[in-house]
Design a protein around this motif. Structure first.
Motif: not given
Length: 71
Positions: A11-13, A17-18, A23-27, A30-33
């Motif tokens: 899941x983390x991998x 990868x996605x 990035x558009x769904x997170x407020x 960052x997507x790689x936080x």
């Protein structure tokens, strides 16, 4: 717990990868936080541990002879 760790690694991998699509769904993050990934992984490990330890402790207190006789 082994299945939990394998699923968590996959899941983390997949999430890394996605990351661009996420990035558009997170407020506010960052997507790689790393903090978010660590917290989510920690919650999943705790829930899996509790889900496996409670029935395991209950099964430890059962009498094996009585369990075999009932079947």
């Amino acid at each position: 717990m082994i299945l939990t760790c394998v699923g968590l690694a996959i899941g983390v991998a997949g999430a890394f990868g996605l990351a661009r699509f996420l990035e558009a769904l997170l407020f506010g993050v960052t997507a790689t936080s790393l903090w978010v990934y660590t917290m989510v992984a920690g919650v999943l490990v705790v829930v899996a541990f509790l889900a496996s330890i409670i029935p395991g402790r209950r099964a430890m207190h059962a009498d094996p002879v009585m369990a075999l006789r009932s079947e």
